[in-house]
Design a protein around this motif. Sequence first.
Motif, PDB file in Angstrom:
ATOM      1  N   SER A 149       3.500  -7.155   4.312  1.00 42.40           N
ATOM      2  CA  SER A 149       3.262  -5.904   3.595  1.00 42.40           C
ATOM      3  C   SER A 149       3.322  -4.682   4.493  1.00 42.40           C
ATOM      4  O   SER A 149       3.872  -3.650   4.120  1.00 42.40           O
ATOM      5  N   THR A 229      -5.318  -7.495  -7.337  1.00 42.83           N
ATOM      6  CA  THR A 229      -4.042  -8.204  -7.257  1.00 42.83           C
ATOM      7  C   THR A 229      -4.177  -9.520  -6.519  1.00 42.83           C
ATOM      8  O   THR A 229      -3.256 -10.323  -6.521  1.00 42.83           O
ATOM      9  N   LYS A 233      -4.440  -5.482   0.440  1.00 37.66           N
ATOM     10  CA  LYS A 233      -3.502  -4.369   0.344  1.00 37.66           C
ATOM     11  C   LYS A 233      -3.637  -3.514   1.600  1.00 37.66           C
ATOM     12  O   LYS A 233      -4.741  -3.208   2.031  1.00 37.66           O
ATOM     13  N   TYR A 438      -0.092   2.087  -0.700  1.00 32.75           N
ATOM     14  CA  TYR A 438      -0.217   0.813  -0.003  1.00 32.75           C
ATOM     15  C   TYR A 438       1.140   0.415   0.557  1.00 32.75           C
ATOM     16  O   TYR A 438       2.156   0.475  -0.143  1.00 32.75           O
ATOM     17  N   ASN A 441       4.161  -1.997  -1.232  1.00 32.76           N
ATOM     18  CA  ASN A 441       3.923  -2.272  -2.652  1.00 32.76           C
ATOM     19  C   ASN A 441       3.807  -0.958  -3.439  1.00 32.76           C
ATOM     20  O   ASN A 441       2.725  -0.427  -3.643  1.00 32.76           O
ATOM     21  N   LEU A 444       1.699  -1.294  -6.856  1.00 35.43           N
ATOM     22  CA  LEU A 444       0.242  -1.197  -6.730  1.00 35.43           C
ATOM     23  C   LEU A 444      -0.189   0.232  -6.411  1.00 35.43           C
ATOM     24  O   LEU A 444      -1.224   0.691  -6.886  1.00 35.43           O
ATOM     25  N   SER A 445       0.609   0.926  -5.622  1.00 36.43           N
ATOM     26  CA  SER A 445       0.295   2.312  -5.290  1.00 36.43           C
ATOM     27  C   SER A 445       0.312   3.167  -6.551  1.00 36.43           C
ATOM     28  O   SER A 445      -0.585   3.993  -6.765  1.00 36.43           O
TER      29      SER A 445
END
Length: 620
Positions: A149, A229, A233, A438, A441, A444-445
């Motif tokens: 990530s 999730t 993160k 993040y 991702n 998710l951000s």
Amino acid sequence: MLFSLITAAAAGLAAVLTVQKLFYPYFWDDLIYYMKLQRVKRMMKLRMRHGVITLLDCFVQQAKKIPNKPFIIHEGDLYTYQDMDKRSNKVAQVFLQQGSLKKGDIAAVLMSNEPDFISVWFGLSKLGCEVAFLNFNIKSKSLLHCFNSCGATTLVVGADLITSLEDVLLTLQNNGINIWLMEKSSTFQGVNTILDKLEHASDDPVPLDVSSQTNIMSTFLYIFTSGTTGLPKAARISHLKAVMCLCFFQMCGATSDDIIYVTLPLYHMSASLLGIGGCIELGAACVLKKKFSASQFWNDCRKHNVTVFQYIGELCRYLVNQPKVAGEMDHKVRIAAGSGLRPDVWKDFHDRFGKIKVVESYGLTEASIGFMNYTDKTGPIGRAGFFNKCIFPFDFVKYDLQKAEPVRSDQGYCVKIKKGETGLLIAPVTSMNPFLGYAGNKELSEKKLLRNVFEKGDVFFNTGDFMMQDHDDFVYFRDRTGDTFRWKGENVATTEVADILGVLEFLQEVNVYGVSVPGHEGKAGMVAVVLKPEHKLDGRRLYSHLAEHLPAYSWPRFVRVQASLDVTETFKQQKGRLVEEGFSPSAVSEALYFLDESEKTYIPLNKNLFDAIVSGQIRL
């Protein structure tokens, strides 16, 4: 005539003060806090005009101003500001000479609380690298995810943690990750060592063109935060955010003469940016503990003449739950600063350990929104008055728990709550309060942002936290949205735990959630399971599997065996009824089990065991 004017003025002033005391009793507290913040902002701007822009710049400046002042005290060793500056220069020089890192690269740090965590952090930063702090509790799957990530290409690992990498070491190396061990030699093939090279490295600063950093909005750190999730993160922390954290201890009332005790893990923002950063801002000494110990806490405070310590709610509860011993008030601690302190523990802490000023606060890793309780009132996380809103804009809006989203009006805008109601805390995203998102991702951000909140085009950060603002403008934390719950001071993502449990051969379905336990902060993990046909619950196998793959704070403390799981029409698992019924045998007809860590298994949970847990005879 003059006397009459003076008398009238005095009477008028007395009337104003009376009205203020009746209707705005905390006006002066709020104003003084506001003025302190304004003074901090002016100092930041003045420093920046002189080229002191980042947290690292502040540290280097302090190393020049107070070179011989104690900075880090750890297990009998003392490091001055100059010592740490030179040590971090050596770390930077090692990587510079090896040619393995350059400005803009991302390097991960997996280390326990030790002085070299800081020297490595600062050394990498002096090379212009972005540094990712890894939680040393995470297991193989989560660890690999962290690298994927944030994009780190280098890992620096502490000598005491290298064995925890054995099952993923080859995978990391095959993925092109350069691994550096804080040792003089290594038995692991392909793992580089640092300490042997530090002995011969120069302690001169690296050239300015290597590390010069002018963009205060660029990424300084990656700090991993758990969410709904499932996997960690990587929150991007800007240089601006880090600099804003420097004033934490100063705002709590600490000074350069204080000796500050930090026992929280440095991979947390609380310990690294607020703790170490706060000490740097003051030029204060920090007693750094490898791991918090309730039994050693006050002895450490006496030994090192500690005057300030940093806490999370659990820490204070552990202290209160320790057996009483003589001399508990025989210490010099005057300030306890942190977050998550429950009101009942707060009161017990005060009653038991003397006149210690507790400064409760609230903040987020991802965004610059925060509260601080700078008054003497027990319970709230801070104030939400006019002055505070001038510094950190925020709002509380109505939230639909069924739809898991804010309530919208007929015009499509969010609805603000009234004082005394519980609502979702949101904060506007601006140039001075950015959300960098993040790493790795975008989806998710984007989920953390609310758009068109009060007018078309505006953008707000969704904290995911429910708050209540009372009629005196005090703010109280209520709960978190989503599936994440907090236990032992850590956020636990239910989906991550469910994914790990889902591979067990005797489990068909799992539903993980958090339940309240009397006398404990946060929520303990619980899982409702459906067994596969012809299978029984294997408590020992369940325990060993959790111990192998998850940190202890993530383990479900309770298991509920069901014939089937409740789901919505879109096949989403329902948790509401499960959370409400908890782990009480009188409320649950199905079989219940309890985690017995001493026996390393799960045992049947009956009424006698339940009563012992609820009464506090059995501590979790």
